[in-house]
Design a protein around this motif. Structure first.
Motif, PDB file in Angstrom:
ATOM      1  N   GLN A 187      69.822 -48.224 -44.018  1.00 37.32           N
ATOM      2  CA  GLN A 187      70.744 -48.128 -42.888  1.00 37.32           C
ATOM      3  C   GLN A 187      71.363 -49.494 -42.626  1.00 37.32           C
ATOM      4  O   GLN A 187      70.666 -50.475 -42.435  1.00 37.32           O
ATOM      5  CB  GLN A 187      70.004 -47.656 -41.652  1.00 37.32           C
ATOM      6  N   VAL A 188      72.672 -49.530 -42.642  1.00 35.69           N
ATOM      7  CA  VAL A 188      73.383 -50.781 -42.440  1.00 35.69           C
ATOM      8  C   VAL A 188      73.526 -51.062 -40.950  1.00 35.69           C
ATOM      9  O   VAL A 188      73.902 -50.195 -40.165  1.00 35.69           O
ATOM     10  CB  VAL A 188      74.778 -50.725 -43.079  1.00 35.69           C
ATOM     11  N   GLN A 189      73.206 -52.291 -40.584  1.00 39.17           N
ATOM     12  CA  GLN A 189      73.381 -52.705 -39.195  1.00 39.17           C
ATOM     13  C   GLN A 189      73.993 -54.087 -39.140  1.00 39.17           C
ATOM     14  O   GLN A 189      73.589 -54.989 -39.890  1.00 39.17           O
ATOM     15  CB  GLN A 189      72.041 -52.731 -38.458  1.00 39.17           C
ATOM     16  N   LEU A 190      74.952 -54.252 -38.257  1.00 40.75           N
ATOM     17  CA  LEU A 190      75.515 -55.562 -37.920  1.00 40.75           C
ATOM     18  C   LEU A 190      75.279 -55.739 -36.429  1.00 40.75           C
ATOM     19  O   LEU A 190      75.721 -54.913 -35.629  1.00 40.75           O
ATOM     20  CB  LEU A 190      77.005 -55.625 -38.238  1.00 40.75           C
ATOM     21  N   VAL A 191      74.599 -56.812 -36.078  1.00 41.69           N
ATOM     22  CA  VAL A 191      74.241 -57.024 -34.677  1.00 41.69           C
ATOM     23  C   VAL A 191      74.775 -58.375 -34.225  1.00 41.69           C
ATOM     24  O   VAL A 191      74.330 -59.421 -34.708  1.00 41.69           O
ATOM     25  CB  VAL A 191      72.720 -56.951 -34.472  1.00 41.69           C
ATOM     26  N   GLU A 192      75.713 -58.320 -33.293  1.00 42.37           N
ATOM     27  CA  GLU A 192      76.302 -59.550 -32.753  1.00 42.37           C
ATOM     28  C   GLU A 192      75.486 -60.060 -31.571  1.00 42.37           C
ATOM     29  O   GLU A 192      74.840 -59.279 -30.870  1.00 42.37           O
ATOM     30  CB  GLU A 192      77.740 -59.318 -32.274  1.00 42.37           C
ATOM     31  N   SER A 193      75.572 -61.350 -31.360  1.00 43.96           N
ATOM     32  CA  SER A 193      74.951 -61.951 -30.183  1.00 43.96           C
ATOM     33  C   SER A 193      75.689 -63.238 -29.840  1.00 43.96           C
ATOM     34  O   SER A 193      76.457 -63.754 -30.658  1.00 43.96           O
ATOM     35  CB  SER A 193      73.474 -62.235 -30.435  1.00 43.96           C
ATOM     36  N   GLY A 194      75.453 -63.729 -28.637  1.00 46.49           N
ATOM     37  CA  GLY A 194      75.992 -65.017 -28.241  1.00 46.49           C
ATOM     38  C   GLY A 194      77.176 -64.970 -27.311  1.00 46.49           C
ATOM     39  O   GLY A 194      77.654 -66.016 -26.868  1.00 46.49           O
ATOM     40  N   GLY A 195      77.661 -63.791 -27.001  1.00 47.29           N
ATOM     41  CA  GLY A 195      78.783 -63.713 -26.081  1.00 47.29           C
ATOM     42  C   GLY A 195      78.369 -64.117 -24.677  1.00 47.29           C
ATOM     43  O   GLY A 195      77.192 -64.310 -24.383  1.00 47.29           O
ATOM     44  N   GLY A 196      79.354 -64.256 -23.803  1.00 46.30           N
ATOM     45  CA  GLY A 196      79.047 -64.618 -22.435  1.00 46.30           C
ATOM     46  C   GLY A 196      80.269 -64.994 -21.647  1.00 46.30           C
ATOM     47  O   GLY A 196      81.404 -64.785 -22.096  1.00 46.30           O
ATOM     48  N   LEU A 197      80.027 -65.569 -20.477  1.00 50.88           N
ATOM     49  CA  LEU A 197      81.082 -66.003 -19.576  1.00 50.88           C
ATOM     50  C   LEU A 197      81.182 -67.519 -19.614  1.00 50.88           C
ATOM     51  O   LEU A 197      80.187 -68.213 -19.380  1.00 50.88           O
ATOM     52  CB  LEU A 197      80.773 -65.529 -18.153  1.00 50.88           C
ATOM     53  N   VAL A 198      82.369 -68.010 -19.929  1.00 46.91           N
ATOM     54  CA  VAL A 198      82.592 -69.457 -19.981  1.00 46.91           C
ATOM     55  C   VAL A 198      83.908 -69.770 -19.278  1.00 46.91           C
ATOM     56  O   VAL A 198      84.693 -68.872 -18.979  1.00 46.91           O
ATOM     57  CB  VAL A 198      82.655 -69.976 -21.435  1.00 46.91           C
ATOM     58  N   GLN A 199      84.120 -71.049 -19.043  1.00 46.50           N
ATOM     59  CA  GLN A 199      85.366 -71.485 -18.429  1.00 46.50           C
ATOM     60  C   GLN A 199      86.365 -71.904 -19.500  1.00 46.50           C
ATOM     61  O   GLN A 199      85.981 -72.267 -20.618  1.00 46.50           O
ATOM     62  CB  GLN A 199      85.105 -72.647 -17.477  1.00 46.50           C
ATOM     63  N   ALA A 200      87.618 -71.856 -19.132  1.00 43.91           N
ATOM     64  CA  ALA A 200      88.659 -72.288 -20.053  1.00 43.91           C
ATOM     65  C   ALA A 200      88.390 -73.733 -20.485  1.00 43.91           C
ATOM     66  O   ALA A 200      88.046 -74.581 -19.656  1.00 43.91           O
ATOM     67  CB  ALA A 200      90.022 -72.175 -19.392  1.00 43.91           C
ATOM     68  N   GLY A 201      88.541 -73.945 -21.789  1.00 39.78           N
ATOM     69  CA  GLY A 201      88.284 -75.257 -22.350  1.00 39.78           C
ATOM     70  C   GLY A 201      86.879 -75.428 -22.906  1.00 39.78           C
ATOM     71  O   GLY A 201      86.624 -76.376 -23.659  1.00 39.78           O
ATOM     72  N   ASP A 202      85.986 -74.521 -22.548  1.00 39.23           N
ATOM     73  CA  ASP A 202      84.610 -74.596 -23.029  1.00 39.23           C
ATOM     74  C   ASP A 202      84.511 -74.113 -24.476  1.00 39.23           C
ATOM     75  O   ASP A 202      85.474 -73.582 -25.045  1.00 39.23           O
ATOM     76  CB  ASP A 202      83.695 -73.748 -22.151  1.00 39.23           C
ATOM     77  N   SER A 203      83.317 -74.263 -25.008  1.00 37.87           N
ATOM     78  CA  SER A 203      83.004 -73.774 -26.349  1.00 37.87           C
ATOM     79  C   SER A 203      81.931 -72.702 -26.268  1.00 37.87           C
ATOM     80  O   SER A 203      81.120 -72.676 -25.332  1.00 37.87           O
ATOM     81  CB  SER A 203      82.507 -74.916 -27.234  1.00 37.87           C
ATOM     82  N   LEU A 204      81.941 -71.837 -27.262  1.00 38.63           N
ATOM     83  CA  LEU A 204      80.942 -70.766 -27.342  1.00 38.63           C
ATOM     84  C   LEU A 204      80.807 -70.371 -28.800  1.00 38.63           C
ATOM     85  O   LEU A 204      81.804 -70.370 -29.541  1.00 38.63           O
ATOM     86  CB  LEU A 204      81.392 -69.560 -26.514  1.00 38.63           C
ATOM     87  N   ALA A 205      79.604 -70.036 -29.195  1.00 32.45           N
ATOM     88  CA  ALA A 205      79.375 -69.560 -30.560  1.00 32.45           C
ATOM     89  C   ALA A 205      78.788 -68.163 -30.512  1.00 32.45           C
ATOM     90  O   ALA A 205      77.908 -67.878 -29.702  1.00 32.45           O
ATOM     91  CB  ALA A 205      78.437 -70.499 -31.300  1.00 32.45           C
ATOM     92  N   VAL A 206      79.298 -67.311 -31.358  1.00 34.24           N
ATOM     93  CA  VAL A 206      78.737 -65.981 -31.529  1.00 34.24           C
ATOM     94  C   VAL A 206      78.252 -65.841 -32.957  1.00 34.24           C
ATOM     95  O   VAL A 206      78.741 -66.524 -33.858  1.00 34.24           O
ATOM     96  CB  VAL A 206      79.752 -64.865 -31.182  1.00 34.24           C
ATOM     97  N   SER A 207      77.267 -64.991 -33.146  1.00 35.97           N
ATOM     98  CA  SER A 207      76.717 -64.781 -34.474  1.00 35.97           C
ATOM     99  C   SER A 207      76.513 -63.300 -34.726  1.00 35.97           C
ATOM    100  O   SER A 207      76.487 -62.495 -33.786  1.00 35.97           O
ATOM    101  CB  SER A 207      75.410 -65.553 -34.643  1.00 35.97           C
ATOM    102  N   CYS A 208      76.351 -62.978 -35.980  1.00 34.79           N
ATOM    103  CA  CYS A 208      76.193 -61.579 -36.386  1.00 34.79           C
ATOM    104  C   CYS A 208      75.198 -61.537 -37.541  1.00 34.79           C
ATOM    105  O   CYS A 208      75.431 -62.171 -38.580  1.00 34.79           O
ATOM    106  CB  CYS A 208      77.539 -61.019 -36.802  1.00 34.79           C
ATOM    107  N   VAL A 209      74.141 -60.796 -37.350  1.00 38.46           N
ATOM    108  CA  VAL A 209      73.121 -60.653 -38.381  1.00 38.46           C
ATOM    109  C   VAL A 209      73.265 -59.287 -39.032  1.00 38.46           C
ATOM    110  O   VAL A 209      73.338 -58.268 -38.336  1.00 38.46           O
ATOM    111  CB  VAL A 209      71.710 -60.810 -37.799  1.00 38.46           C
ATOM    112  N   ALA A 210      73.286 -59.279 -40.346  1.00 37.77           N
ATOM    113  CA  ALA A 210      73.420 -58.036 -41.104  1.00 37.77           C
ATOM    114  C   ALA A 210      72.087 -57.624 -41.695  1.00 37.77           C
ATOM    115  O   ALA A 210      71.284 -58.459 -42.124  1.00 37.77           O
ATOM    116  CB  ALA A 210      74.446 -58.216 -42.215  1.00 37.77           C
ATOM    117  N   SER A 211      71.868 -56.340 -41.742  1.00 42.17           N
ATOM    118  CA  SER A 211      70.689 -55.794 -42.410  1.00 42.17           C
ATOM    119  C   SER A 211      71.099 -54.513 -43.139  1.00 42.17           C
ATOM    120  O   SER A 211      72.079 -53.862 -42.779  1.00 42.17           O
ATOM    121  CB  SER A 211      69.566 -55.515 -41.414  1.00 42.17           C
ATOM    122  N   GLY A 212      70.327 -54.183 -44.169  1.00 43.72           N
ATOM    123  CA  GLY A 212      70.615 -52.970 -44.916  1.00 43.72           C
ATOM    124  C   GLY A 212      71.711 -53.101 -45.948  1.00 43.72           C
ATOM    125  O   GLY A 212      72.125 -52.103 -46.537  1.00 43.72           O
ATOM    126  N   VAL A 213      72.182 -54.336 -46.145  1.00 41.75           N
ATOM    127  CA  VAL A 213      73.208 -54.593 -47.159  1.00 41.75           C
ATOM    128  C   VAL A 213      72.842 -55.855 -47.927  1.00 41.75           C
ATOM    129  O   VAL A 213      72.075 -56.687 -47.427  1.00 41.75           O
ATOM    130  CB  VAL A 213      74.610 -54.807 -46.544  1.00 41.75           C
TER     131      VAL A 213
END
Length: 124
Positions: free
Chosen positions: A1-27
């Protein structure tokens, strides 16, 4: 079973930085080009950034070029999106997607698998 799971989103202010990631399984992750798309309320899903199988080719939407960086770690089955200098218009649900292809497509219909999305909200 293929799964892609994102994480790291959120609320930030303009000008800030943010990183999101995605882990894959089943592929076999290294066989897939990976991309990030986003969808804002009332708008169509749009391509943000993509990376080839070997990490040697990256592509960006004009709207994020110079601010966002996509990368991958095949040993960890993970793709990342580093977002700097965030703007209000970057607010959206961010999805990762996998395409069993040698190239990087910008059309969502080319992608075989999708994650559930992670919300990124940029406030003023």
């Amino acid at each position: 079973q293929v799964q892609l799971v994102e994480s790291g989103g959120g609320l930030v202010q303009a000008g800030d930085s943010l990183a999101v990631s995605c882990v894959a399984s089943g592929v076999t992750f290294a066989w897939y080009a990976m991309a990030w798309f986003r969808q804002a309320p009332g708008k169509e899903r749009e391509f943000v950034a993509g990376i080839g199988r070997s990490d040697r080719s990256t592509y960006y939407a004009d709207s994020v070029k110079g601010r966002f960086t996509i990368s991958r770690d095949n040993a960890k089955n993970t793709v990342y999106l580093q977002m700097n200098s965030l703007k209000l218009e970057d607010t959206a649900v961010y999805y990762c997607a996998a395409d069993h292809s040698t190239g990087v497509a910008t059309a969502s219909k080319e992608y075989d698998y999708w994650g559930q999305g992670t919300q990124v909200t940029v406030s003023s």
